[in-house]
Scaffold this motif. Structure first.
Motif, mmCIF file in Angstrom:
data_model
loop_
_atom_site.group_PDB
_atom_site.id
_atom_site.type_symbol
_atom_site.label_atom_id
_atom_site.label_comp_id
_atom_site.label_asym_id
_atom_site.label_seq_id
_atom_site.Cartn_x
_atom_site.Cartn_y
_atom_site.Cartn_z
ATOM 1 N N LYS A 175 -23.615 45.827 27.592
ATOM 2 C CA LYS A 175 -24.334 46.831 26.661
ATOM 3 C C LYS A 175 -24.409 46.076 25.136
ATOM 4 C CE LYS A 175 -23.965 51.109 26.985
ATOM 5 N NZ LYS A 175 -23.404 52.440 26.834
ATOM 6 N N TYR A 192 -31.030 54.289 28.544
ATOM 7 C CA TYR A 192 -30.194 54.519 29.770
ATOM 8 C C TYR A 192 -30.476 55.821 30.199
ATOM 9 C CZ TYR A 192 -27.508 50.555 27.839
ATOM 10 O OH TYR A 192 -27.040 49.045 27.635
ATOM 11 N N ILE A 208 -27.582 53.612 37.435
ATOM 12 C CA ILE A 208 -28.042 53.893 36.169
ATOM 13 C C ILE A 208 -29.374 52.914 35.809
ATOM 14 C CG2 ILE A 208 -27.688 53.528 33.449
ATOM 15 C CD1 ILE A 208 -26.187 55.822 34.376
ATOM 16 N N VAL A 210 -31.781 51.069 33.035
ATOM 17 C CA VAL A 210 -32.130 50.798 31.340
ATOM 18 C C VAL A 210 -33.352 50.234 31.195
ATOM 19 C CG1 VAL A 210 -30.698 48.850 31.572
ATOM 20 C CG2 VAL A 210 -31.164 49.879 29.290
ATOM 21 N N LYS A 224 -19.992 56.032 34.542
ATOM 22 C CA LYS A 224 -21.020 55.818 34.020
ATOM 23 C C LYS A 224 -21.163 54.663 33.171
ATOM 24 C CE LYS A 224 -22.712 60.638 34.008
ATOM 25 N NZ LYS A 224 -23.482 62.042 33.166
ATOM 26 N N GLU A 228 -23.593 51.572 33.353
ATOM 27 C CA GLU A 228 -24.570 51.237 32.322
ATOM 28 C C GLU A 228 -24.416 49.615 32.185
ATOM 29 O OE1 GLU A 228 -24.719 55.438 29.988
ATOM 30 O OE2 GLU A 228 -23.163 53.959 29.238
#
Length: 250
Positions: A175, A192, A208, A210, A224, A228
């Motif tokens: 991330k 996200y 998830i 993105v 989560k 992510e």
């Protein structure tokens, strides 16, 4: 702890696994349960032989995940006394990730001992990273219930040592890396979105997505945050591939 009676003898592959683990289970049924994929349970229930109740490794996986997290956190604190949470966090996330757990399973040659349904075995499901990673956590959970933290610590320090040694610097969280990528190009921050949440409450699976510049990445995980991170890595891989293609065209 109550030990199950009338235990089924270990299969040769299970005995070999005990040797590779360096641990002999007092309750053999715990090891057998740790190696039982849920598909094998459903197959057993649908068969005529219902004399012995069979359970999957999901509950052991649940506790094994927490035990591994604790053992790894304590190890990292002692090994890197001068590092702050910002560096320890990515190290920890990497070392307990599905990818690393699958590597550990390969070291232990775990696929030979995993029990799956016959139709799943034919398509090689016991070789997939997710099944292997879950089995590693289940084994750690079984070891903890059978003998406490000491044997788990011994095994983790043994089989994870090479991976820790190979990474002197803390890994960069996906991330963070994705955010740095878009900021360096003056692009909007990644967005996200939770696509789905499936599975039982004690072992949920989050999916998830993105998006950056209409390019999408997807990831899944038991939290989560993990999902992510997986989505960010997927998107970064795609963005880097696009960059390579453009460079070749130039």
């Amino acid at each position: 702890m109550k030990v199950e009676t009338q235990e089924k003898p270990l299969h040769p592959s299970e005995k070999l696994l005990e040797d590779r683990l360096g641990y002999q289970f007092r309750s053999k049924s715990l090891l057998q349960k740790a190696l039982t994929h849920r598909s094998a349970v459903y197959e057993h229930r649908s068969s005529r032989n219902k004399a012995r109740r069979v359970r999957s490794n999901e509950r052991l996986e649940f506790i094994g995940d927490r035990v591994l997290g604790l053992v790894m956190a304590e190890w990292l604190l002692k090994r890197y006394p001068n590092e702050q949470e910002g560096d320890l966090g990515p190290r920890h996330a990497h070392l307990v990730s599905k990818t690393v757990l699958a590597q550990i399973a390969a070291k232990l040659e775990l696929f030979e001992a995993i029990h799956v349904a016959s139709h799943e075995e034919k398509v090689g499901v016991h070789h997939t990273d997710s099944v292997l990673a879950d089995a590693v956590e289940a084994i750690l959970g079984a070891m903890y219930l059978d003998g406490g933290l000491a044997p788990v610590c011994k095994l983790v320090h043994k089989v994870w040592a090479d991976i820790i040694e190979s990474q002197p610097l803390p890994p960069k969280d996906s991330k963070t890396a994705l955010q740095e990528w878009v900021l360096a190009r003056a692009l909007p921050l990644p967005i996200y979105e939770l696509i789905s949440q499936e599975g039982p409450s004690h072992t949920p699976v989050f999916v998830i997505r993105v998006v950056v510049q209409d390019i999408e990445g997807r990831g899944e995980g038991r939290s989560k945050r993990i999902a992510e991170s997986a989505a960010a890595k997927d998107l970064l891989d795609k963005l880097n591939k696009i960059k390579k293609v453009k460079n070749r065209i130039k």
